[in-house]
Design an enzyme around this catalytic site. Sequence first.
Site, PDB file in Angstrom:
ATOM      1  N   ARG A  91     -45.875  75.504  19.200  1.00 63.37           N
ATOM      2  CA  ARG A  91     -46.437  76.554  18.874  1.00 63.37           C
ATOM      3  C   ARG A  91     -45.345  77.791  18.447  1.00 63.37           C
ATOM      4  O   ARG A  91     -44.580  77.766  19.095  1.00 63.37           O
ATOM      5  CB  ARG A  91     -47.413  77.310  19.937  1.00 63.37           C
ATOM      6  CG  ARG A  91     -47.967  78.409  19.438  1.00 63.37           C
ATOM      7  CD  ARG A  91     -49.177  78.198  18.313  1.00 63.37           C
ATOM      8  NE  ARG A  91     -50.015  79.416  18.510  1.00 63.37           N
ATOM      9  CZ  ARG A  91     -49.854  80.602  17.905  1.00 63.37           C
ATOM     10  NH1 ARG A  91     -48.554  80.934  17.206  1.00 63.37           N
ATOM     11  NH2 ARG A  91     -50.650  81.584  17.884  1.00 63.37           N
ATOM     12  N   GLU A  99     -56.591  81.551  11.271  1.00 59.98           N
ATOM     13  CA  GLU A  99     -57.274  80.374  11.694  1.00 59.98           C
ATOM     14  C   GLU A  99     -57.719  79.783  10.232  1.00 59.98           C
ATOM     15  O   GLU A  99     -58.122  80.326   9.190  1.00 59.98           O
ATOM     16  CB  GLU A  99     -58.430  80.674  12.548  1.00 59.98           C
ATOM     17  CG  GLU A  99     -57.957  81.258  13.806  1.00 59.98           C
ATOM     18  CD  GLU A  99     -57.221  80.418  14.743  1.00 59.98           C
ATOM     19  OE1 GLU A  99     -57.699  79.123  14.589  1.00 59.98           O
ATOM     20  OE2 GLU A  99     -56.379  80.803  15.828  1.00 59.98           O
ATOM     21  N   ARG A 133     -48.061  73.462  25.358  1.00 61.25           N
ATOM     22  CA  ARG A 133     -47.245  73.526  24.004  1.00 61.25           C
ATOM     23  C   ARG A 133     -45.929  74.186  24.321  1.00 61.25           C
ATOM     24  O   ARG A 133     -45.973  75.209  24.956  1.00 61.25           O
ATOM     25  CB  ARG A 133     -48.022  74.304  22.991  1.00 61.25           C
ATOM     26  CG  ARG A 133     -49.402  73.531  22.598  1.00 61.25           C
ATOM     27  CD  ARG A 133     -50.365  74.328  21.713  1.00 61.25           C
ATOM     28  NE  ARG A 133     -50.565  75.559  22.114  1.00 61.25           N
ATOM     29  CZ  ARG A 133     -51.210  76.426  21.494  1.00 61.25           C
ATOM     30  NH1 ARG A 133     -51.699  76.199  20.409  1.00 61.25           N
ATOM     31  NH2 ARG A 133     -51.562  77.682  22.051  1.00 61.25           N
TER      32      ARG A 133
END
Length: 214
Positions: A91, A99, A133
């Site tokens: 990330r 989004e 992540r």
Amino acid sequence: MKATQAVSGVLDFLATHLPALWVAGAAALGAATLESLGEPPAAPEAIAGARPVAVEAARPFPLEIGIVERVIDGDTYEVRLERTGEPVRVRLAWMDAPEQAQSFGAEATRWAETSLLGRRVVLTVQDVDPYGRRVAQLSVEGEGHMWDVGATLARLGLAWLDPRYGDDRESLREDQARAQSEGRGLWAQPSPMPPWDWRRMGQAVASDTDRKTL
């Protein structure tokens, strides 16, 4: 036996330190020439607006090098690490792309697919989030310089600098301000909604719907 151990020691040293020397030198060059470069020369794949790496990222974790094998969305990728062969979810640090269901979410994803898939990247990991992540600054080798993925997204108006985590990222703030003043990407909209507000609104709607069905 001693010769074998010596060779092994040299290889271990290079595996540990060569990536750091590579990205540190290229990053220093990018920072030193940022003002004179303006828009850096286009790489062979003609990446628009690629921004040099700014020397401002802390390095609490070892540097890693890997290949981008999959783009999840504009700011999240799967990278296979060269050192271990392990696929990891990455990330982007400090940045938050729209989004997929938001305006410019699909554009951010397409840009990442076109610009990053199959590319060799350097991960300057800042943290590991609750989902496992790696939260990292990503740098990509260009023509004579390293360019920064998050800064380029900001410059193109395809991601926001997240004030919750990137308040001290001055160069990223400048890239975003320039994109905003030029009306690039999501800044072409009169009132773009930050993705963290959009997610919060979606969660509120889902909670309200759950209550009504009880």
